[in-house]
Design an enzyme around this catalytic site. Structure first.
Site, PDB file in Angstrom:
ATOM      1  CG  ASP A   1      -1.788  -1.217   1.300  1.00 21.77           C
ATOM      2  OD1 ASP A   1      -2.248  -1.681   0.249  1.00 21.77           O
ATOM      3  OD2 ASP A   1      -1.954  -1.735   2.419  1.00 21.77           O
TER       4      ASP A   1
ATOM      5  N   GLY B   1       0.695   1.398  -7.382  1.00 20.64           N
ATOM      6  CA  GLY B   1      -0.248   1.456  -8.504  1.00 20.64           C
ATOM      7  C   GLY B   1      -0.207   2.809  -9.188  1.00 20.64           C
TER       8      GLY B   1
ATOM      9  CB  ALA C   1      -2.480  -6.927  -2.408  1.00 16.77           C
TER      10      ALA C   1
ATOM     11  CG  HIS D   1      -1.821  -1.952  -7.457  1.00  9.99           C
ATOM     12  ND1 HIS D   1      -0.811  -1.789  -6.540  1.00  9.99           N
ATOM     13  CD2 HIS D   1      -1.476  -3.000  -8.214  1.00  9.99           C
ATOM     14  CE1 HIS D   1       0.106  -2.713  -6.756  1.00  9.99           C
ATOM     15  NE2 HIS D   1      -0.270  -3.466  -7.756  1.00  9.99           N
TER      16      HIS D   1
ATOM     17  N   GLY E   1     -11.394  -3.784   2.528  1.00  9.46           N
ATOM     18  CA  GLY E   1     -12.026  -2.666   3.220  1.00  9.46           C
ATOM     19  C   GLY E   1     -11.623  -2.578   4.693  1.00  9.46           C
ATOM     20  NE  ARG E   2      -7.969  -7.329   6.237  1.00 12.04           N
ATOM     21  CZ  ARG E   2      -7.135  -8.368   6.307  1.00 12.04           C
ATOM     22  NH1 ARG E   2      -7.132  -9.147   7.362  1.00 12.04           N
ATOM     23  NH2 ARG E   2      -6.276  -8.612   5.340  1.00 12.04           N
TER      24      ARG E   2
ATOM     25  CG  ASP F   1      -0.710  14.352  -0.431  1.00  9.00           C
ATOM     26  OD1 ASP F   1       0.088  13.443  -0.722  1.00  9.00           O
ATOM     27  OD2 ASP F   1      -1.949  14.208  -0.444  1.00  9.00           O
TER      28      ASP F   1
ATOM     29  N   GLY G   1       0.032  13.662  -4.134  1.00  7.76           N
ATOM     30  CA  GLY G   1      -1.410  13.536  -4.354  1.00  7.76           C
ATOM     31  C   GLY G   1      -1.659  12.238  -5.100  1.00  7.76           C
TER      32      GLY G   1
HETATM   33  P1  GDP Z   1      -0.307   0.010  -3.793  1.00  4.50           P
HETATM   34  O1  GDP Z   1      -0.859  -1.315  -3.463  1.00  4.50           O
HETATM   35  O2  GDP Z   1       1.132   0.150  -3.430  1.00  4.50           O
HETATM   36  O3  GDP Z   1      -0.578   0.413  -5.204  1.00  4.50           O
HETATM   37  O4  GDP Z   1      -1.052   1.057  -2.866  1.00  4.50           O
HETATM   38  P2  GDP Z   1      -2.630   1.322  -2.697  1.00  4.50           P
HETATM   39  O5  GDP Z   1      -3.206   1.698  -3.967  1.00  4.50           O
HETATM   40  O6  GDP Z   1      -3.265   0.218  -1.926  1.00  4.50           O
HETATM   41  O7  GDP Z   1      -2.598   2.515  -1.657  1.00  4.50           O
HETATM   42  C1  GDP Z   1      -2.185   3.747  -1.945  1.00  4.50           C
HETATM   43  C2  GDP Z   1      -3.339   4.709  -1.703  1.00  4.50           C
HETATM   44  O8  GDP Z   1      -2.813   6.001  -1.640  1.00  4.50           O
HETATM   45  C3  GDP Z   1      -4.347   4.745  -2.830  1.00  4.50           C
HETATM   46  O9  GDP Z   1      -5.598   5.094  -2.310  1.00  4.50           O
HETATM   47  C4  GDP Z   1      -3.808   5.856  -3.742  1.00  4.50           C
HETATM   48  O10 GDP Z   1      -4.815   6.481  -4.510  1.00  4.50           O
HETATM   49  C5  GDP Z   1      -3.273   6.794  -2.729  1.00  4.50           C
HETATM   50  N1  GDP Z   1      -2.098   7.558  -3.127  1.00  4.50           N
HETATM   51  C6  GDP Z   1      -1.021   7.170  -3.874  1.00  4.50           C
HETATM   52  N2  GDP Z   1      -0.101   8.163  -3.913  1.00  4.50           N
HETATM   53  C7  GDP Z   1      -0.621   9.185  -3.162  1.00  4.50           C
HETATM   54  C8  GDP Z   1      -0.133  10.486  -2.786  1.00  4.50           C
HETATM   55  O11 GDP Z   1       0.968  10.888  -3.121  1.00  4.50           O
HETATM   56  N3  GDP Z   1      -0.952  11.232  -1.996  1.00  4.50           N
HETATM   57  C9  GDP Z   1      -2.172  10.808  -1.557  1.00  4.50           C
HETATM   58  N4  GDP Z   1      -2.892  11.612  -0.787  1.00  4.50           N
HETATM   59  N5  GDP Z   1      -2.636   9.583  -1.866  1.00  4.50           N
HETATM   60  C10 GDP Z   1      -1.876   8.793  -2.652  1.00  4.50           C
END
Ligand code: GDP
Length: 428
Positions: free
Chosen positions: A12, A16, A38, A40, A303-304, A334, A415
């Site tokens: 997380d 992604g 898992a 993204h 959703g956990r 951010d 972001g």
């Molecule tokens: P992954 O499994 O590594 O791809 O990560 P996830 O998608 O599960 O979790 C990352 C969460 O952070 C998602 O909801 C993204 O939309 C969000 N996200 C990713 N980069 C950023 C960022 O720079 N800032 C913010 N606020 N959210 C981010």
């Protein structure tokens, strides 16, 4: 050139988003491990998507998306996912599935549930997607390869052999109904119909692509600390989360991976059980969870609510080292803009000694976090595109982390959107 995008933490980290962003300039994106356990989260011009199996390159017309041999392939989930993005206006993606990928069987999912039930409170916090039973069978050499779907006689024989063993466990250990061989065969014939148009000799395809100088991304799932060898065993996942495994799970030579973009999150979060040294609780954790990620830190698959913690230097430094980071993408920065002061876990105290090395799990369970507090920047940094325009305390936080990690932070994500990124010496 081949680049890997992998996580340094517990997953997380925002891989992604980084993959979706870099996929715009890539020819091929390959998933090389893990399964639909898992997810993204990706936000782009088409909307917000939670992908579990599809590579994060599916939103680009020019990108070929590949399911490599190392993936736990859940065929119905893959096809539902393809349909769901097409239903929302995304052009039909170009997908290839390795003929050597193995299939998550319906009974893998059942065994996952039954085992969690049997373990009760001592469970591993599995997402019950069948991943652990799948990889156990793969290495016990009773898994089913995609290529085997095309030999019906062989398939019937193999089903009979596998059911003999599975049905003993179902009856005597779990007290559940036995597998019906004919029904399983028919299910596999359905799977064959679904997967047939996409099946490909992926390692040959990639060897040619490399020869032609194509840009290839290897997309990892979860992060270093969930690796079965180098993570917090046994609270880990069942396939390697390391860039090195990208070579195996895609079928390319290891020396072709020229860049390892290691995604590191500006604070910590984890799902499932397991030791988590910099964890925070109560209102402090609730507030970070509420503000975290995009719309809160909750699992993309389950959703956990995620467990929250401050940035952990020993864990992230180790995470980068095991990945072999050439670049660090520092993400979700951010989110920290609301804090007056930002604690950082700079070391672990174990039996009265402070270390910045990440130990084995039994030692880690004794570790207490050593915190250092940095001043916050108290402002919203979204929309900033140049490093120099970041508030001074924000730059200090980044430089403090970079110095302690010992790996260059060349991308800063401020972001969730595709374009919310600050380049800091990143070479494409
Ligand atoms: P992954 O499994 O590594 O791809 O990560 P996830 O998608 O599960 O979790 C990352 C969460 O952070 C998602 O909801 C993204 O939309 C969000 N996200 C990713 N980069 C950023 C960022 O720079 N800032 C913010 N606020 N959210 C981010």
């Amino acid at each position: 050139m081949v680049k890997a995008i992998v996580g340094a933490n517990w997953g997380d980290e925002g891989k992604g988003k980084i993959t979706d962003m870099l996929a715009q300039d890539s020819d091929i994106v390959v998933r090389f491990q893990g399964g639909a356990n898992a997810g993204h989260t990706i936000i782009n011009d088409y909307g917000k998507f939670a992908l579990h199996t599809l590579p994060s390159g599916v939103f680009n017309d020019n990108t070929v998306s590949i399911i490599g041999n190392g993936v736990a392939l859940n065929i119905p989930v893959l096809f539902d996912e393809i349909k769901s993005i097409e239903d929302r206006g995304v052009p039909a993606p170009k997908i290839l599935v390795s003929d050597r990928a193995q299939i998550v069987m319906p009974y893998h999912i059942l065994f996952d549930q039954y085992e969690e039930e049997r373990l009760g409170g001592k469970s591993f916090g599995s997402t019950k997607s069948g991943i652990a039973p799948f990889y156990s069978d793969k290495y016990a050499k009773i898994g089913f390869q995609v290529s085997e779907l095309f030999d019906e006689e062989y398939l019937r024989e193999k089903i009979a052999n596998v059911c003999e063993q599975k049905n003993v466990l179902l009856e005597h250990l779990y007290h559940k109904p036995a597998i019906d061989e004919e029904e399983l065969f028919q299910t596999l014939m359905e799977y064959k119909k679904m997967v047939e148009p996409y099946v490909c000799d992926v390692s040959t395809y990639l060897a040619n692509a490399i020869k032609e100088g194509k840009d290839i991304l290897l997309e990892g799932q979860l992060g270093t600390l969930k690796d079965p060898d180098h993570g917090i065993y046994p609270m880990v996942t069942s396939s390697s989360t390391l860039a090195a495994y990208g070579a195996i799970g895609a079928g390319i030579p290891p020396y072709e991976i020229k860049k390892v973009i290691t995604v590191v999150k500006a604070y910590s979060s984890a799902v499932g059980a397991g030791v988590f040294v910099s964890e925070i609780f109560g209102e402090e954790a609730d507030e970070l969870r509420r503000r975290g990620g995009d719309g809160g830190e909750f699992g993309a698959t389950t959703g956990r609510p995620r467990r929250m913690g401050w940035f952990d230097i020993p864990a992230s430094k180790y995470g980068c080292r095991l990945q072999g980071a050439t670049d660090v993408a520092f993400t979700v920065l951010d989110v920290l803009g609301y804090l007056d002061e930002i604690p950082v876990c700079v070391g672990y105290e174990i039996d009265g000694k402070v270390t910045t090395d990440f130990p084995t799990t039994r030692q880690l369970e004794k570790a207490k976090p050593v915190l250092e507090v940095l001043p916050g920047w108290k402002s919203d940094i979204r929309g900033i595109t140049k490093y120099e325009d970041l508030p001074e305390n924000c730059r200090k936080y980044i430089e403090f982390v970079e110095e302690r990690l010992g790996y260059p932070i060349t991308l800063i994500s401020n972001g969730p959107g595709r374009n919310e990124i600050i380049y800091r010496g990143f070479e494409k």
